[in-house]
Scaffold this active site. Sequence first.
Site, mmCIF file in Angstrom:
data_model
loop_
_atom_site.group_PDB
_atom_site.id
_atom_site.type_symbol
_atom_site.label_atom_id
_atom_site.label_comp_id
_atom_site.label_asym_id
_atom_site.label_seq_id
_atom_site.Cartn_x
_atom_site.Cartn_y
_atom_site.Cartn_z
ATOM 1 C CD GLU A 297 -3.516 -5.951 4.100
ATOM 2 O OE1 GLU A 297 -2.328 -5.913 3.751
ATOM 3 O OE2 GLU A 297 -4.047 -5.088 4.817
ATOM 4 C CD GLU B 210 -3.102 -1.063 2.106
ATOM 5 O OE1 GLU B 210 -3.052 -0.187 2.995
ATOM 6 O OE2 GLU B 210 -4.018 -1.896 2.029
#
Length: 499
Positions: free
Chosen positions: A351, A247
């Site tokens: 995720e 991220e």
Amino acid sequence: MFLNYLFLYFLCTGYCRAEDCLSRDYDHGGTVCVCNSDHCDTIPRPEKVEQPQLLIYTSNKAGSRFEQTTGQFEQSDAPDNQIRIDPAQKFQTILGWGGAFTDAAGINLDSLNEQLQEKLLRSYFADDGIEYSLCRVPIGGTDFSTRGYSYDDGDVDEDLVNFVLADEDHQYKIPFIKKALDLTENNLRLFASTWTAPKWMKTNGEYAGYGFLLEEMYQAWANYFVKFLNSYQSEGIEFWGITTGNEPSLAMAPLDQINTVGWNSTQMAKWILNNLGPSIRNSNHSAINIMILDDQRMFLPWFLDEALSDNTTRGYIDGIAVHWYADVFFPASLLTDTHNNFPEKFILATEACNGAVVLGSWERGESYSNDIIQDVSNWVGGWIDWNMVLDLGGGPTYINNFVDSPIIVNATGGEFYKQPMFYHLGHFSKFVPMGSVRIDARSDITNVIFVAFQRPDDGISVVILNRNEEVVPVALVDDSRGTARVELSERSITTILYW
């Protein structure tokens, strides 16, 4: 000889026959299954049935967990509520299903006695569990550690002379990864993701916040990846893949406390082309799969269009990693757009998690399977959960980022709880093994969603999610076999399996 058979019988009673769920209701819209020193539910591998028979596995809000029944195909007129299966139309290959070996997962596993550790790991990895096949391993610390750290903290060390694995790797990751590898007979793929670089590599000198990689550290950061892979290789652990980093968009939220390294598409392209790609391909890990992005759908496909506009850069990348946290705002069709732009790259969901722990929430299980079906129907080749194991508070996490998990440990009570999320994931990981291929499945039904696969053993697996408060009858139609009528119980996930 009789004593040998008697020994095998008692050995098998623990692991070969199905053990039922010990159900407990916490008044949160569903139930958990309790595992303790005396009991833990299991699900054996399905045994092949001959035509025209089929197997039906159901889990539902009412408390059924992998309840097995049988049905059969018949030659009859086409009824209403059809789901038509066409194995001749094939799409992407399934890479695997699983979760992450975070520090928090290892800490919670370590809090249990050896017997419960074994039961928990078997629940995920053994042939009488849900048979996870692809798992994520953090490179260094994450928000689900008890502290912020990298593998080379301290003064500037561009040559990485002081690079060393952390105590957390040796205590909470490597031992449990090895046990999982043993349980799967080494049929477990692993991929690794970084959260943060050492502070001295970053523009803000911190693990988190508005921080990017210093350009003069591009090669050192690529070497850091190779050092990690070498270190785990020396421990007997090989990796199937890596991502370019978890991220990077978190750096755009400067108040966020989650460790990160920020990248824009131009910076990432330059780093892949000049540093990461050559460093990996010229290392002992040249065959490893490199995945770009490891972030939300909102970056599809434009970020990749920009980052991979150069064909050499594009050639270093094998796959695209995506997270689920903004899926409610960005349609799954973006995944298909991405596939169309990069048909040679696989897409992997890497995720997902829900908020603070809610024991027994059926809705959270449905949110998992709903997202999986949408993803896989749009070219995603697998789906990886976040922490495999957390405590009753949803941690530990040193930044208080408490979340839910498919298994929750109550160490003081000497038990752990399998959440509905565990079973929703299990309807895919158990019955759609690595190497399965998505096949065409169509219907005019609007109140259920579904997806179908052809398994490596030539079986057909159809997973159907019914979020309605009533039973929904469906007719599974396969022209090579006939029609099978199945009643989907209210608020249920069902897997139909036939050969």
